[in-house]
Design an enzyme around this catalytic site. Structure first.
Site, short mmCIF file in Angstrom:
data_model
loop_
_atom_site.label_atom_id
_atom_site.label_comp_id
_atom_site.label_asym_id
_atom_site.label_seq_id
_atom_site.Cartn_x
_atom_site.Cartn_y
_atom_site.Cartn_z
N GLU A 46 0.83 -1.22 0.00
CA GLU A 46 0.00 0.00 0.00
C GLU A 46 0.86 1.26 0.00
OE1 GLU A 46 -2.82 -0.58 3.21
OE2 GLU A 46 -3.95 -2.02 1.97
N CYS A 55 -1.84 -4.53 -5.61
CA CYS A 55 -2.44 -5.77 -5.09
C CYS A 55 -1.44 -6.92 -5.12
CB CYS A 55 -3.65 -6.16 -5.93
SG CYS A 55 -5.09 -5.13 -5.67
N GLU A 57 -1.85 -9.85 -6.32
CA GLU A 57 -1.84 -10.54 -7.62
C GLU A 57 -0.89 -9.85 -8.59
OE1 GLU A 57 -4.40 -9.62 -5.83
OE2 GLU A 57 -6.10 -10.99 -5.99
N1 THU Z 1 -6.13 -6.57 -2.20
C1 THU Z 1 -5.28 -7.42 -2.85
O1 THU Z 1 -4.06 -7.27 -2.78
N2 THU Z 1 -5.81 -8.42 -3.58
C2 THU Z 1 -7.13 -8.76 -3.60
O2 THU Z 1 -7.49 -9.76 -4.20
C3 THU Z 1 -8.11 -7.90 -2.91
C4 THU Z 1 -7.57 -6.67 -2.28
C5 THU Z 1 -5.54 -5.51 -1.37
C6 THU Z 1 -5.60 -4.12 -1.92
C7 THU Z 1 -5.47 -3.30 -0.65
O3 THU Z 1 -4.10 -3.17 -0.31
C8 THU Z 1 -6.14 -4.15 0.41
O4 THU Z 1 -6.21 -5.45 -0.14
C9 THU Z 1 -7.53 -3.66 0.79
O5 THU Z 1 -8.30 -3.47 -0.33
#
Ligand code: THU
Length: 133
Positions: A46, A55, A57
């Site tokens: 983040e 994210c 992924e």
């Molecule tokens: N997030 C992911 O990394 N992958 C997902 O499949 C869903 C959400 C992260 C983004 C953000 O840092 C946190 O989860 C909250 O949304």
């Protein structure tokens, strides 16, 4: 869980532990299995400027590219909380670039896989690289 999925789960959990999520406090780990069989992990990273965060992924896909591969066979995503930690819309599209619609996307919680989908179920009637050929 099959031994192969056990390994993916353990690797995703280790990645989740390394996530940088001080703003949402929601740590996510992801592992992609490339068609070679090799596994690549990622975690969410983040940022104080929220939209700049990435994210799990996206990190796993980037690791796969650095490993010299670009074909995804299977994915496992792990997140905490009671709800299914399914990939966000943007990550469904990111996966679509490198995975067939039949690829299994396993969604795990702390205790194991909760549910599995195909990419086609998560992103039906999608736009992909073939559209540009
Ligand atoms: N997030 C992911 O990394 N992958 C997902 O499949 C869903 C959400 C992260 C983004 C953000 O840092 C946190 O989860 C909250 O949304």
């Amino acid at each position: 869980m099959s031994p192969a999925l056990d390994t993916m789960f353990a690797m995703a959990k280790a990645a989740q532990d390394k996530a940088y999520a001080p703003h949402s406090r929601f740590r996510v780990g992801a592992v992609v299995r490339a068609t070679s069989g090799r596994l690549y992990a990622g975690a969410n990273v983040e940022n104080a400027a929220y939209p700049v965060g990435t994210c799990a992924e996206a990190g796993a896909i980037a690791a796969m590219m650095l490993g010299g591969e670009s074909a995804i066979a299977e994915v496992l995503v792990i997140g905490d909380g009671p709800s299914l930690c399914t990939p966000c819309g943007a990550c469904r599209q990111r996966l679509r670039e490198f995975a067939p619609e039949t690829a299994q996307i396993h969604i795990a919680g702390p205790d194991g896989i909760r549910r599995s989908f195909t990419l086609g179920e998560l992103l039906p009637h999608s736009f992909g690289p073939e559209n540009l050929r």
